[in-house]
Scaffold this active site. Structure first.
Site, PDB file in Angstrom:
ATOM      1  N   GLU A 135      38.079  53.610  51.724  1.00 55.88           N
ATOM      2  CA  GLU A 135      37.674  53.751  50.324  1.00 55.88           C
ATOM      3  C   GLU A 135      36.710  52.649  49.918  1.00 55.88           C
ATOM      4  O   GLU A 135      36.572  51.624  50.586  1.00 55.88           O
ATOM      5  CB  GLU A 135      38.920  53.755  49.425  1.00 55.88           C
ATOM      6  CG  GLU A 135      39.807  54.960  49.731  1.00 55.88           C
ATOM      7  CD  GLU A 135      40.963  55.151  48.768  1.00 55.88           C
ATOM      8  OE1 GLU A 135      41.281  54.208  48.004  1.00 55.88           O
ATOM      9  OE2 GLU A 135      41.547  56.254  48.784  1.00 55.88           O
TER      10      GLU A 135
ATOM     11  N   CYS B 289      39.399  68.016  53.053  1.00 53.65           N
ATOM     12  CA  CYS B 289      38.697  68.359  51.808  1.00 53.65           C
ATOM     13  C   CYS B 289      37.477  69.236  52.152  1.00 53.65           C
ATOM     14  O   CYS B 289      37.132  69.429  53.324  1.00 53.65           O
ATOM     15  CB  CYS B 289      38.267  67.094  51.077  1.00 53.65           C
ATOM     16  SG  CYS B 289      36.819  66.284  51.798  1.00 53.65           S
TER      17      CYS B 289
ATOM     18  N   GLU C 121      38.813  62.302  58.398  1.00 48.05           N
ATOM     19  CA  GLU C 121      38.260  63.307  59.317  1.00 48.05           C
ATOM     20  C   GLU C 121      36.803  63.000  59.647  1.00 48.05           C
ATOM     21  O   GLU C 121      36.373  63.108  60.797  1.00 48.05           O
ATOM     22  CB  GLU C 121      38.348  64.704  58.681  1.00 48.05           C
ATOM     23  CG  GLU C 121      39.761  65.201  58.437  1.00 48.05           C
ATOM     24  CD  GLU C 121      40.311  64.820  57.067  1.00 48.05           C
ATOM     25  OE1 GLU C 121      39.978  63.730  56.554  1.00 48.05           O
ATOM     26  OE2 GLU C 121      41.090  65.628  56.531  1.00 48.05           O
TER      27      GLU C 121
ATOM     28  N   CYS D   3      34.746  67.580  54.285  1.00 47.12           N
ATOM     29  CA  CYS D   3      35.142  67.436  55.692  1.00 47.12           C
ATOM     30  C   CYS D   3      35.154  68.778  56.417  1.00 47.12           C
ATOM     31  O   CYS D   3      34.826  68.854  57.601  1.00 47.12           O
ATOM     32  CB  CYS D   3      36.510  66.766  55.787  1.00 47.12           C
ATOM     33  SG  CYS D   3      36.448  65.015  55.361  1.00 47.12           S
TER      34      CYS D   3
ATOM     35  N   ASN E 200      40.884  57.014  56.370  1.00 40.90           N
ATOM     36  CA  ASN E 200      40.029  56.975  55.188  1.00 40.90           C
ATOM     37  C   ASN E 200      39.673  55.526  54.862  1.00 40.90           C
ATOM     38  O   ASN E 200      40.489  54.610  55.021  1.00 40.90           O
ATOM     39  CB  ASN E 200      40.648  57.711  53.999  1.00 40.90           C
ATOM     40  CG  ASN E 200      42.054  57.280  53.639  1.00 40.90           C
ATOM     41  OD1 ASN E 200      42.832  56.878  54.498  1.00 40.90           O
ATOM     42  ND2 ASN E 200      42.384  57.376  52.372  1.00 40.90           N
TER      43      ASN E 200
END
Ligand code: THU
Length: 130
Positions: free
Chosen positions: A45, A87, A56, A90, A43
């Site tokens: 951010e 999520c 992902e 994704c 990830n």
């Protein structure tokens, strides 16, 4: 090392690159294509929050940008006792590029669970409707 271990190890290693200064929630992902190539993501951010990309999607987009098109398995690694699933955003991206792919969830303590994406994402909207 077993093929599934290789995928899990790649997701765990990618998690180490996570850029998560706002949530401190680090995630790694790995996707395997039909030729056995692995592509990883973490990830990333952003201070605006909304521009954050999940591990992902980073892994899938890296793979697609490298020419991979057929995928066999996806692994997601996070430091949670209850294994972290992709999520909703994704799931949509994974469905469009990977279809009903095998999905391996894992944590830092060796706990794993293997699912099919369809079980997490029933009745998807996709290009077949267009
Ligand atoms: N995140 C992922 O990268 N993948 C998931 O499966 C769940 C959430 C990230 C997004 C954000 O950087 C942080 O985890 C907290 O939501």
């Amino acid at each position: 090392m077993a093929a599934s271990d290789r995928l899990i190890e790649a997701a765990l290693a990618a998690r180490g690159n996570a850029h998560a200064p706002f949530s401190n929630f680090k995630v790694g992902a790995a996707v395997e294509d039909a030729d056995g190539r692995l592509f990883t993501g973490c990830n990333v951010e952003n201070a605006t929050f909304g521009l954050t990309l999940c591990a992902e999607r980073v892994a899938v987009f890296k793979a697609v940008s490298e020419g991979a098109r057929k995928f066999t398995r996806v692994a997601v690694a996070a430091d949670t006792d209850s294994l972290t699933p992709p999520c909703g955003a994704c799931r949509q991206i994974l469905w469009e590029f990977c279809g009903d792919v095998e999905l391996v969830l894992t944590n830092l303590h060796g706990k794993t669970e293997t699912l099919r994406l369809k079980d997490l994402f029933p009745r998807p909207f996709d290009a077949s409707f267009l």
